[in-house]
Design a protein around this motif. Structure first.
Motif, PDB file in Angstrom:
ATOM      1  N   LEU A 187       0.813  -1.208   0.000  1.00  0.00           N
ATOM      2  CA  LEU A 187       0.000   0.000   0.000  1.00  0.00           C
ATOM      3  C   LEU A 187       0.849   1.262   0.000  1.00  0.00           C
ATOM      4  N   ASN A 188       2.100   1.142   0.380  1.00  0.00           N
ATOM      5  CA  ASN A 188       3.059   2.253   0.345  1.00  0.00           C
ATOM      6  C   ASN A 188       2.587   3.425   1.183  1.00  0.00           C
ATOM      7  N   ASP A 189       2.542   4.636   0.609  1.00  0.00           N
ATOM      8  CA  ASP A 189       2.340   5.832   1.424  1.00  0.00           C
ATOM      9  C   ASP A 189       0.897   6.314   1.457  1.00  0.00           C
ATOM     10  N   VAL A 190      -0.071   5.452   1.181  1.00  0.00           N
ATOM     11  CA  VAL A 190      -1.467   5.869   1.227  1.00  0.00           C
ATOM     12  C   VAL A 190      -1.942   5.940   2.668  1.00  0.00           C
ATOM     13  N   THR A 191      -2.924   6.803   2.916  1.00  0.00           N
ATOM     14  CA  THR A 191      -3.491   6.941   4.262  1.00  0.00           C
ATOM     15  C   THR A 191      -4.900   6.360   4.355  1.00  0.00           C
ATOM     16  N   THR A 192      -5.531   6.129   3.213  1.00  0.00           N
ATOM     17  CA  THR A 192      -6.841   5.484   3.170  1.00  0.00           C
ATOM     18  C   THR A 192      -6.791   4.368   2.132  1.00  0.00           C
ATOM     19  N   ALA A 193      -7.251   3.169   2.505  1.00  0.00           N
ATOM     20  CA  ALA A 193      -7.169   2.019   1.606  1.00  0.00           C
ATOM     21  C   ALA A 193      -8.534   1.372   1.443  1.00  0.00           C
ATOM     22  N   VAL A 194      -8.965   1.204   0.191  1.00  0.00           N
ATOM     23  CA  VAL A 194     -10.153   0.398  -0.082  1.00  0.00           C
ATOM     24  C   VAL A 194      -9.704  -1.055  -0.052  1.00  0.00           C
ATOM     25  N   ALA A 195     -10.233  -1.801   0.896  1.00  0.00           N
ATOM     26  CA  ALA A 195      -9.837  -3.196   1.056  1.00  0.00           C
ATOM     27  C   ALA A 195     -10.626  -4.110   0.127  1.00  0.00           C
ATOM     28  N   LEU A 196     -11.955  -4.068   0.262  1.00  0.00           N
ATOM     29  CA  LEU A 196     -12.820  -4.979  -0.478  1.00  0.00           C
ATOM     30  C   LEU A 196     -14.021  -4.227  -1.027  1.00  0.00           C
ATOM     31  N   GLU A 197     -14.582  -4.752  -2.091  1.00  0.00           N
ATOM     32  CA  GLU A 197     -15.881  -4.292  -2.576  1.00  0.00           C
ATOM     33  C   GLU A 197     -16.782  -5.503  -2.712  1.00  0.00           C
ATOM     34  N   PHE A 198     -18.010  -5.380  -2.200  1.00  0.00           N
ATOM     35  CA  PHE A 198     -19.048  -6.373  -2.394  1.00  0.00           C
ATOM     36  C   PHE A 198     -20.037  -5.772  -3.389  1.00  0.00           C
ATOM     37  N   TYR A 199     -20.351  -6.493  -4.463  1.00  0.00           N
ATOM     38  CA  TYR A 199     -21.185  -5.911  -5.499  1.00  0.00           C
ATOM     39  C   TYR A 199     -22.066  -6.985  -6.129  1.00  0.00           C
ATOM     40  N   ILE A 200     -23.134  -6.528  -6.765  1.00  0.00           N
ATOM     41  CA  ILE A 200     -24.072  -7.442  -7.415  1.00  0.00           C
ATOM     42  C   ILE A 200     -23.741  -7.528  -8.899  1.00  0.00           C
ATOM     43  N   TYR A 201     -23.596  -8.758  -9.385  1.00  0.00           N
ATOM     44  CA  TYR A 201     -23.429  -8.996 -10.816  1.00  0.00           C
ATOM     45  C   TYR A 201     -24.395 -10.089 -11.223  1.00  0.00           C
ATOM     46  N   LYS A 202     -25.371  -9.715 -12.093  1.00  0.00           N
ATOM     47  CA  LYS A 202     -26.394 -10.651 -12.554  1.00  0.00           C
ATOM     48  C   LYS A 202     -27.089 -11.340 -11.377  1.00  0.00           C
ATOM     49  N   GLY A 203     -27.449 -10.535 -10.388  1.00  0.00           N
ATOM     50  CA  GLY A 203     -28.212 -11.043  -9.262  1.00  0.00           C
ATOM     51  C   GLY A 203     -27.408 -11.758  -8.204  1.00  0.00           C
ATOM     52  N   GLU A 204     -26.091 -11.879  -8.378  1.00  0.00           N
ATOM     53  CA  GLU A 204     -25.249 -12.587  -7.422  1.00  0.00           C
ATOM     54  C   GLU A 204     -24.291 -11.613  -6.742  1.00  0.00           C
ATOM     55  N   TRP A 205     -24.158 -11.728  -5.415  1.00  0.00           N
ATOM     56  CA  TRP A 205     -23.186 -10.926  -4.692  1.00  0.00           C
ATOM     57  C   TRP A 205     -21.786 -11.497  -4.901  1.00  0.00           C
ATOM     58  N   LYS A 206     -20.852 -10.619  -5.207  1.00  0.00           N
ATOM     59  CA  LYS A 206     -19.455 -10.995  -5.434  1.00  0.00           C
ATOM     60  C   LYS A 206     -18.550 -10.220  -4.466  1.00  0.00           C
ATOM     61  N   ILE A 207     -17.330 -10.747  -4.284  1.00  0.00           N
ATOM     62  CA  ILE A 207     -16.285 -10.062  -3.527  1.00  0.00           C
ATOM     63  C   ILE A 207     -15.170  -9.698  -4.488  1.00  0.00           C
ATOM     64  N   SER A 208     -14.738  -8.449  -4.447  1.00  0.00           N
ATOM     65  CA  SER A 208     -13.576  -8.011  -5.217  1.00  0.00           C
ATOM     66  C   SER A 208     -12.489  -7.571  -4.238  1.00  0.00           C
ATOM     67  N   ALA A 209     -11.313  -8.169  -4.363  1.00  0.00           N
ATOM     68  CA  ALA A 209     -10.176  -7.793  -3.528  1.00  0.00           C
ATOM     69  C   ALA A 209      -9.472  -6.604  -4.181  1.00  0.00           C
ATOM     70  N   VAL A 210      -9.609  -5.416  -3.591  1.00  0.00           N
ATOM     71  CA  VAL A 210      -9.095  -4.188  -4.205  1.00  0.00           C
ATOM     72  C   VAL A 210      -7.680  -3.881  -3.717  1.00  0.00           C
ATOM     73  N   GLY A 211      -7.527  -3.568  -2.456  1.00  0.00           N
ATOM     74  CA  GLY A 211      -6.199  -3.309  -1.888  1.00  0.00           C
ATOM     75  C   GLY A 211      -5.493  -2.124  -2.503  1.00  0.00           C
ATOM     76  N   ALA A 212      -6.215  -1.024  -2.714  1.00  0.00           N
ATOM     77  CA  ALA A 212      -5.628   0.195  -3.281  1.00  0.00           C
ATOM     78  C   ALA A 212      -6.118   1.386  -2.481  1.00  0.00           C
TER      79      ALA A 212
END
Length: 415
Positions: free
Chosen positions: A371-396
């Motif tokens: 993550l280096n010198d960031v002060t705020t990090a988006v870890a994960l996103e949970f989102y709907i795709y075609k009616g199904e909940w998914k997990i996206s590993a962001v880490g940025a």
């Protein structure tokens, strides 16, 4: 009927059952609360797509028939924005939001065999396209389908008819069963003047480019030989699965591993003593914007209005309950930010920041290295795709802190 289905649903309390009488209800009907609808030879119909729309988690449908009366066979009769549990639901038309079920279902409404020799065995050939594994059921002992278990995609089927007397007109119902049921009708007439039928072609589905459907997200990648990412409709996780360790960029089914209710913890191997890291949960619509300022869950707003997300300051964990989610919420962004410790603090000083998602035990984990010198990090996103909940590993993350992330989600931040 005295009431239409919309009025019945509007009167129902969330998380209750609705018992429908036999008969027909005209749609379209939109469900925006978690309820269970149980029919009794009950049909929900509409002239055009769709007849039934699911815009809430926790919806269950049982003993129903959904039908389009003036539409193409591929038009969706049921559209789901959230995972929806179905049991003994028959459809006349396509579906949307049910993973692999959204694919091509090219099976005729009627199979006309024409004339065939009485008493003797005759065989007929069908070529069909089905979106998922399909079981064929026919109760008439004189009719056999080989095979009666179809794979996803294009299938050749042989229909064998035998022992039909000259005085009998062949008419029977045939069920094609995936998660849903499709009903077709088989006709034929014995005749002494008929020619012997051996694998006589009676139906051929159109050629479909299944590879194009996979790339477009209509069919899961299992059609190309890899493991399917279509999740279970159950509220419960698949307990047979081992713990999953995510890497940046991975996208995986959510309810398959976590069900609909889970807890999120943060830990690390080492960080400065004066540093304070807090979680932030953004409940976002289909455009990635917060419904209101209260859609940000953090130490200043510990619980969402519907209870979808809750923050527990005692140990900093967060609880998510998708069964309570507002139907307008299509994405949940889960972030961490350095709240205290001075301007010189950043995530490069945190060793192995680790996100852990629990049900009865740890099911999913994600280590946000680099993550280096960031002060705020988006870890994960949970989102709907075609009616199904998914997990996206962001880490940025963001170098300029939480304000930037809030603004991108449509939340005004005071300077």
């Amino acid at each position: 009927m005295d009431d239409n289905l919309k009025q019945i649903i509007d009167r129902a309390r969330p998380n209750t059952e609705i018992q429908l009488p036999s008969g027909e209800f005209e749609g379209p009907v939109v469900i925006t609360k978690p309820i269970k609808i149980i029919g009794s030879t009950t049909t929900i119909w509409a002239k055009k797509s769709p007849a039934l729309v699911i815009r809430s988690a926790g919806v269950k449908l049982e003993n129903l028939r959904a039908e389009l009366t003036e539409a193409n066979s591929e038009d969706a009769v049921i559209c789901a924005d959230f995972p929806c549990e179905v049991k003994n639901v028959e459809v006349l038309g396509g579906v949307s939001g049910f993973g692999a079920e959204d694919g091509f279902f090219d099976v005729p409404k009627t199979i006309r065999l024409g004339e065939f020799l009485p008493e003797e065995e005759s065989s007929f050939k069908l070529t069909v396209n089905v979106p998922d594994k399909t079981e064929i059921q026919c109760d008439m002992r004189n009719v056999r389908f080989e095979p009666n278990l179809l794979k996803r995609g294009r299938n050749d089927i042989i229909v064998k008819v035998s022992g039909i007397s000259l005085q009998t007109y062949l008419y029977t119902e045939v069920l094609f069963k995936t998660r849903f049921t499709r009903r077709i009708y088989l006709f034929g007439k014995p005749s002494v003047t008929a020619q012997r039928a051996e694998n006589k072609p009676v139906y051929e589905a159109p050629e479909r480019d299944f590879s194009a459907a996979i790339n477009a997200g209509v069919l899961p990648k299992s059609e190309a030989g890899s493991k399917s990412d279509v999740v279970s409709m159950s509220d419960n996780a698949d307990l047979s699965l081992g713990a999953l360790s995510l890497t940046r960029g991975m996208r995986v089914p959510l309810t398959k591993y976590l069900g609909t209710k889970f807890t999120i913890f943060f830990s690390c191997k080492e960080m400065p003593k004066e540093m304070d890291i807090d979680p932030y949960v953004f409940l976002l619509d289909e455009n990635g914007k917060a419904l209101a300022d209260s859609s940000l869950i953090f130490f200043g707003n510990e619980r969402s209005e519907n209870g979808e997300a809750a923050y527990f300051p005692k140990d900093g964990h967060v609880e998510i309950d998708l069964a309570k989610i507002d139907y307008r919420i299509k994405k949940i962004t889960f972030a961490y930010s350095i709240y205290a410790g001075g301007e010189k603090m950043n995530f490069s000083m945190v060793r192995n920041p680790r996100i852990s998602l629990w049900t009865d035990r740890e099911r999913v984990s994600f280590v946000m290295n680099e993550l280096n010198d960031v002060t705020t990090a988006v870890a994960l996103e949970f989102y709907i795709y075609k009616g199904e909940w998914k997990i996206s590993a962001v880490g940025a993350g963001y170098r300029d802190g939480m304000a930037r992330l809030c603004e991108s989600c449509g939340i005004q931040v005071e300077e």
